[in-house]
Design an enzyme around this catalytic site. Sequence first.
Site, short mmCIF file in Angstrom:
data_model
loop_
_atom_site.label_atom_id
_atom_site.label_comp_id
_atom_site.label_asym_id
_atom_site.label_seq_id
_atom_site.Cartn_x
_atom_site.Cartn_y
_atom_site.Cartn_z
N GLU A 173 27.33 32.38 72.04
CA GLU A 173 28.27 31.72 72.82
C GLU A 173 29.15 33.00 73.27
O GLU A 173 30.36 33.07 72.82
CB GLU A 173 29.14 30.85 72.03
CG GLU A 173 28.18 29.62 71.70
CD GLU A 173 29.04 28.37 71.28
OE1 GLU A 173 30.05 28.31 71.02
OE2 GLU A 173 28.22 27.31 71.12
N GLU A 296 21.19 25.10 70.05
CA GLU A 296 22.43 24.30 69.35
C GLU A 296 22.59 23.05 70.12
O GLU A 296 22.84 22.97 71.27
CB GLU A 296 23.70 24.99 69.30
CG GLU A 296 23.89 26.13 68.09
CD GLU A 296 25.22 26.79 68.16
OE1 GLU A 296 26.22 25.94 68.21
OE2 GLU A 296 25.33 27.85 67.97
O1 AHR Z 1 27.34 24.86 65.20
C1 AHR Z 1 28.91 25.04 64.98
C2 AHR Z 1 29.26 25.82 65.92
O2 AHR Z 1 29.18 25.45 67.41
C3 AHR Z 1 28.59 27.36 66.20
O3 AHR Z 1 28.93 28.28 65.38
C4 AHR Z 1 28.84 27.61 67.59
O4 AHR Z 1 27.94 28.44 68.16
C5 AHR Z 1 29.08 26.34 68.30
O5 AHR Z 1 30.31 26.51 68.88
#
Ligand code: AHR
Length: 498
Positions: A173, A296
């Site tokens: 991110e 994710e």
């Molecule tokens: O999964 C939780 C968080 O969500 C992670 O650390 C991040 O990459 C995302 O914003």
Amino acid sequence: MNRLIINADRKKGRINRNIYGHFAEHLGRCIYEGLWVGEDSPIPNTRGIRNDVVEALRKIKVPVLRWPGGCFADHYHWQDGIGPREKRKKIVNSYWGGVTENNHFGTHEFMDLCAQLNAEPYICGNVGSGTVYEMEQWIEYLTFDGESPMASLRKENGREKPWKLKYFGIGNESWGCGGNMRAEYYADVYRRYQTYVKSYGDNEIFKIASGSHDDDFHWTEVLMERAGQFMDGLSLHYYTVSGECWEKKGSATEFGLEEYFRCLQKALLLDDLITKHSAIMDKYDPEKRVALIVDEWGAWHRVEPGTHPRFLYQQNSLRDALIAGISLNIFNRHCDRVRMANLAQIVNVLQALILTRGEEMILTPTYHVFDLYQVHQDADLLDFQLDCGDYELNGEKIPALNASVSRDETGRVNVTLCNLHATERVDLVGCFNSAELKIERVEGTVITADQVNAHNTFEETNKVKPEVFKDVQLKEAGFAATLPAASVLRLSLICAQQ
Ligand code: AHR
């Protein structure tokens, strides 16, 4: 009439088993308690890693595990997590609650966990606050099989031979917690960092660039245009956030039908997002060399009452099972471009597979969906046509059914279906497009419950679990099934060639 026609002669690609991947971050009780209890713990463990959790995860064949974050990855300095544990630096996990991180779970422990799980490691490197040199050294430490400062350090720490490491992420991110960069800037930073991520010997690294989220198509466009040639994968993050918005998330278990509907609607959006990100990738990479890595995804609800707001501990209901079923069907159907996905997260955080309380452990409805869907790992995706009615609520509509179909190496055709309708059963007839294929036998397994918010607790561990599905009959031309309201179903069709 709801009808499924399986075009058995039209293979659409191979479903990469890594679509069934997972994610473990130094966040809340995911690593500590969830996976790592330490060698001296009364909880049965192997070299500090809890046995019950490993055993459950082995059953669903976790193919790949991403670590150490998430946002934590861009805070993490790997050298803090090697060497004798009692001497490791205690740091503050400033992103996730400001708690002390003792670094007892580091590189060696993670690689051991992957070996115990029989999963491929996927490590995410620190771009936000780490140096190029540090990243270069980590790869050398992990994978170099000669004489070098990092190889010697690894040997001093008890590991003679290098590990095999394929998947390496270059930041996480980077548009947000990983450095707040603009796409144009990160594209150059990515090009620079990846230069020093070396493939030593026969250890080929698959480089994954930190990608976009939701509908930020600009990020994908810029990364593909400026750095596409230097990457093997580009990531995408998408969370199904319940409630009105990020600031006003909904409860994991206390919700009505409207909220249920809205959540499934959001989960379905992923299909369109992947289509659009893929179309941009196609412009620069028509051969589809670069994989889209959804590293994710999952449901994000309000934390459980009384728990730390930054530990992201949430319950997991039948609604989450449907979100998982829908999302995995979507990934399967996009397997030409999506070649890995990692649910957030594996234990005790967000849409977890497993929840722990001290020495106890429960499996969530989401775990059971991964169990049902494991048949798709490395199978051939088959084309199909699904005609179904809508699930309508307050004047809004979503298709009532969601599916994907694959054929495994034994020839068995597995259909995974979700009935999104909260209160109505759905009748479905299914058949192959070719009369040459006759179904000899059909086996079904279903996950459902009386309430869409049904969930497993430490007191009642099996409220939502897979059951043998009996409401399916063979017909002259195929099969007929009645899917219970709010259910995830797997039908395995065992065929005879005529
Ligand atoms: O999964 C939780 C968080 O969500 C992670 O650390 C991040 O990459 C995302 O914003």
